[in-house]
Design an enzyme around this catalytic site. Structure first.
Site, PDB file in Angstrom:
ATOM      1  CG  ASP A  88      -1.969   1.248   0.936  1.00 16.15           C
ATOM      2  OD1 ASP A  88      -1.845   2.094   0.650  1.00 16.15           O
ATOM      3  OD2 ASP A  88      -3.206   0.711   1.363  1.00 16.15           O
ATOM      4  CG  ASP A  98      -8.342   2.628  -3.754  1.00 18.49           C
ATOM      5  OD1 ASP A  98      -7.397   2.130  -4.476  1.00 18.49           O
ATOM      6  OD2 ASP A  98      -8.080   3.558  -2.871  1.00 18.49           O
ATOM      7  CG  MET A 113     -11.000  -1.629 -13.424  1.00 24.97           C
ATOM      8  SD  MET A 113     -11.553  -3.374 -12.767  1.00 24.97           S
ATOM      9  CE  MET A 113     -13.200  -2.964 -12.400  1.00 24.97           C
ATOM     10  CB  ALA A 114      -5.430   0.391 -12.909  1.00 25.26           C
ATOM     11  CB  THR A 115      -4.744  -2.056  -8.417  1.00 29.72           C
ATOM     12  OG1 THR A 115      -4.041  -0.758  -8.368  1.00 29.72           O
ATOM     13  CG2 THR A 115      -3.859  -3.002  -7.473  1.00 29.72           C
ATOM     14  CB  CYS A 171      -9.556 -14.754 -14.858  1.00 30.49           C
ATOM     15  SG  CYS A 171      -9.565 -13.919 -16.522  1.00 30.49           S
ATOM     16  CB  CYS A 224     -14.053 -14.253 -17.552  1.00 33.75           C
ATOM     17  SG  CYS A 224     -12.789 -15.137 -18.372  1.00 33.75           S
ATOM     18  CB  CYS A 247     -14.709   5.125   0.523  1.00 31.84           C
ATOM     19  SG  CYS A 247     -14.781   3.244   0.281  1.00 31.84           S
TER      20      CYS A 247
END
Length: 267
Positions: free
Chosen positions: A62, A142, A144-146, A185, A188, A201
């Site tokens: 993190d 938090d 989508m890329a990660t 995955c 998918c 958040c």
């Protein structure tokens, strides 16, 4: 490892009493290595339960610092941690909880290159202090890329993935177990080519126990996989509604045209 000492046998006695765990299972947990990405709302219960359960090696990634607004739900941290790197705060908390567990702080945002460096066997140091290979990824991030990077790395290296998300009053979990043939995955279910609106958040809020609900189930799924149990929740998207305390399972078939896995369970 040399087996459990007397203090560990006493600490994990309630696990060892379970026929499904026993001494052998507890030793298996002690020899395991898990990478948790995210030391926030989801990563807090995951890390706490895995450390308490005796998972012997935890890498925690993190790049953020503790903020006062985090304390409503991120139970790894305290008011004394405000301003501190989340991974350093987490190390202190987990060491106080269970000194038998080794925790490696990674104050960085992981990407494909970083994940390959962590998951490639040749990248690990040898010697008595060498860590075992990572066999399970926990997505407590938090963005989508990660999430997509973690899924792609899990497929590429043939390791398990337990992904969670929570926002507002809604949560979700997806599990990829490489032992499960023909399972989808994460890509998918959420194709990487599609556009997704990032919701945070800080803008939309989140109910504190919701992240505990999802994170605790992520920890439970992780223990199932590490212990070699069948993981019946794998290969499906699980949706959680804090309004009605309901859980919905959505079975999604593997996509034969998936750009990540091509519909195959293993790379």
């Amino acid at each position: 490892m040399d087996g459990l000492d007397d203090a560990q046998l006493q600490r994990y006695a309630r696990h060892i009493l379970l026929d499904e765990v026993g001494v052998e299972g507890q030793e298996r947990l002690a020899a395991s290595h898990v990478l948790i990405v995210g030391a926030g709302g989801l990563g807090s219960p995951v890390a706490l339960y895995l450390a308490a359960s005796g998972v012997g090696h935890i890498s925690l990634a993190d790049d953020d610092t503790v903020d006062l607004t985090n304390l409503q739900r991120q139970i790894l941290h305290t008011e004394a941690s405000v301003g501190q790197a989340k991974v350093e705060s987490a190390v202190q908390t987990l060491a106080a909880l269970n000194p038998h567990v080794r925790v490696r702080p990674l104050a960085q945002r992981v990407d494909a290159a970083a994940l390959d460096a962590l998951l490639t066997p040749e990248a690990r140091a040898d010697g008595p202090d060498a860590w075992p290979p990572i066999t399970l990824l926990i997505d407590a991030s938090d963005n989508m890329a990660t999430r997509q990077a973690l899924n792609a790395a899990a497929v590429r290296h043939g390791v398990a993935l337990v992904a969670g998300a929570a926002l507002g009053l809604d949560g979700q979990m997806f599990i990829r177990d490489p032992a499960q043939s023909g399972a989808p995955c994460y890509a998918c279910v959420f194709p990487p080519g599609q556009a997704y609106i990032e919701q945070r958040c800080a803008t939309y809020g989140v109910l504190a126990p919701l992240v505990g609900w999802v994170g605790s189930l992520q920890a439970l799924a992780a223990l199932q996989i590490l212990l070699g149990w069948p993981c019946p929740a794998a290969g499906a998207l699980h949706l959680f509604d804090a309004r009605s305390l309901s859980h919905q399972r959505m079975d999604v078939p593997a996509d034969p045209h998936c750009p990540v896995c091509g519909g195959r369970s293993l790379p």
